[in-house]
Design a protein around this motif. Structure first.
Motif, short mmCIF file in Angstrom:
data_model
loop_
_atom_site.label_atom_id
_atom_site.label_comp_id
_atom_site.label_asym_id
_atom_site.label_seq_id
_atom_site.Cartn_x
_atom_site.Cartn_y
_atom_site.Cartn_z
N ILE A 68 5.69 -0.51 9.14
CA ILE A 68 4.62 0.13 8.39
C ILE A 68 3.54 0.60 9.35
N THR A 69 3.10 1.84 9.19
CA THR A 69 2.04 2.40 10.02
C THR A 69 0.85 2.76 9.14
N SER B 210 0.84 -1.19 0.00
CA SER B 210 0.00 0.00 0.00
C SER B 210 0.88 1.25 0.00
N THR B 211 0.23 2.40 0.14
CA THR B 211 0.96 3.67 0.23
C THR B 211 1.13 4.11 1.68
N CYS B 212 0.88 3.22 2.62
CA CYS B 212 1.05 3.56 4.04
C CYS B 212 2.50 3.97 4.31
N SER B 213 2.67 4.76 5.35
CA SER B 213 4.01 5.19 5.74
C SER B 213 4.86 3.99 6.14
N ALA B 214 6.10 3.94 5.63
CA ALA B 214 7.00 2.83 5.92
C ALA B 214 8.39 3.36 6.25
N LEU B 215 9.06 2.72 7.17
CA LEU B 215 10.40 3.11 7.59
C LEU B 215 11.24 1.86 7.71
N LEU B 216 12.42 1.89 7.11
CA LEU B 216 13.35 0.76 7.20
C LEU B 216 14.32 1.03 8.35
N VAL B 217 14.34 0.13 9.31
CA VAL B 217 15.22 0.25 10.47
C VAL B 217 16.38 -0.73 10.30
#
Length: 231
Positions: A74-75, A14-21
Motif C-alpha cells: 500500500i502506498t 483506505s482508498t490508498c493505492s494497493a498492489l497484491l504481489v
C-alpha cells in the motif's frame, strides 16, 4: 500518537493505492493485481476482491492444498500538492485462499490470511503483530481526511500560515514565513509541511488538546488551534 497497528489498519481500509504481489506472477503486469475493494475481517485477515479471471485468483484456485504466499503493498500519497508527496508505505504479507459465494458475477474474493505487517511512514518504521492488527481500529477521520486537507489548503491559507507563529525557535518574521501546507490529519492532531526557499521543507505536528472522534469535534479542535496561532 496513533500506533503502528492503527496506522496500518487505516491504510489497508483506505482508498490508498494497493498492489497484491504474488511470487511467480509477472510483476510487469501490475494492473490485474490491483484489488477492486478490500476490507479487514474480525480475525484480522484481509479480504480482496478481484475479477474472476485475475492471475491472483487463478493462482489461489490452482494451488489447492498448497499455500500461496502474497504481499499487499500500500502506498499513501498526500492528497495536496506538497514536496515529497509519498507519506508512507505498508506491507501486509500472508497466504491467499479463495472465498467463493461472496462477490457478484465475474468476481472473486480472496482472503489474505495475516502473517505479518510492516509500516514505514511519517511516524517511522515498525513491524506489526497479528493480534495488534486484528484489534486496531482505523482512524475515524480517515474517510474525510483527503477532503479536509484539500479544504484547509485551498480555503484557509491565512490561518495555516499563522501556525508558523507556534513554532517557537523556528518562528520567523511574517515577511519571510515559509508556506504552510497541511499534509496529514488524524484524531490526535494535524501535521503541516512548511516549505522554505529553494525547495527545502520541514514538518511540524500540532496536537489537539484531546483526541477527536468525528468531524464535529475536529472543527472545534481546529478552531482552538487557529485561535492560539492568532494570539
Amino acid at each position: 500518537m496513533p500506533s503502528a497497528a492503527e496506522r496500518t489498519r487505516t491504510l489497508v481500509q483506505s482508498t490508498c493505492s494497493a498492489l497484491l504481489v504474488v511470487p511467480g506472477l509477472d510483476p510487469a503486469r501490475a494492473e490485474p493485481l490491483l484489488p477492486e475493494s478490500r476490507h479487514v475481517g474480525p480475525e484480522g485477515d484481509v479480504f480482496l476482491e478481484f475479477p474472476a479471471n485475475s492471475p491472483a485468483v487463478r493462482a489461489a484456485t490452482h494451488a489447492q492444498d498448497d499455500d500461496v504466499a502474497a504481499v499487499l503493498e500500500i502506498t499513501d500519497v498526500a492528497p495536496v500538492s506538497v514536496p515529497h508527496r509519498i507519506r508512507g508505505r505498508a506491507w501486509v504479507s500472508g497466504w491467499l485462499t479463495c472465498v467463493p459465494g461472496i462477490a457478484g458475477p465475474g468476481r472473486m474474493v480472496l482472503r489474505l490470511e495475516f502473517g505479518e505487517a510492516y509500516v514505514d511512514d511519517l511516524w517511522g518504521a515498525e513491524g506489526i503483530e497479528a493480534e495488534d492488527f486484528r484489534d486496531a481500529v482505523p482512524d475515524p477521520l480517515a474517510a474525510h481526511e483527503a477532503e479536509l486537507l484539500q479544504h484547509l489548503a485551498s480555503s484557509h491559507d491565512e490561518q495555516m500560515g499563522a501556525l508558523c507563529g507556534l513554532l517557537g525557535e523556528r518562528t520567523t518574521p511574517a515577511a519571510r514565513r515559509p508556506s504552510a501546507v497541511p499534509v496529514a490529519l488524524d484524531r490526535f492532531g494535524l501535521r503541516v509541511r512548511f516549505v522554505e526557499g529553494r525547495g527545502s521543507c520541514f514538518d511540524a505536528r500540532f496536537e489537539f488538546p484531546e483526541p477527536v472522534r468525528d468531524v464535529t469535534e475536529l472543527r472545534r479542535a481546529m478552531h482552538t488551534l487557529f485561535e492560539a496561532a492568532a494570539l
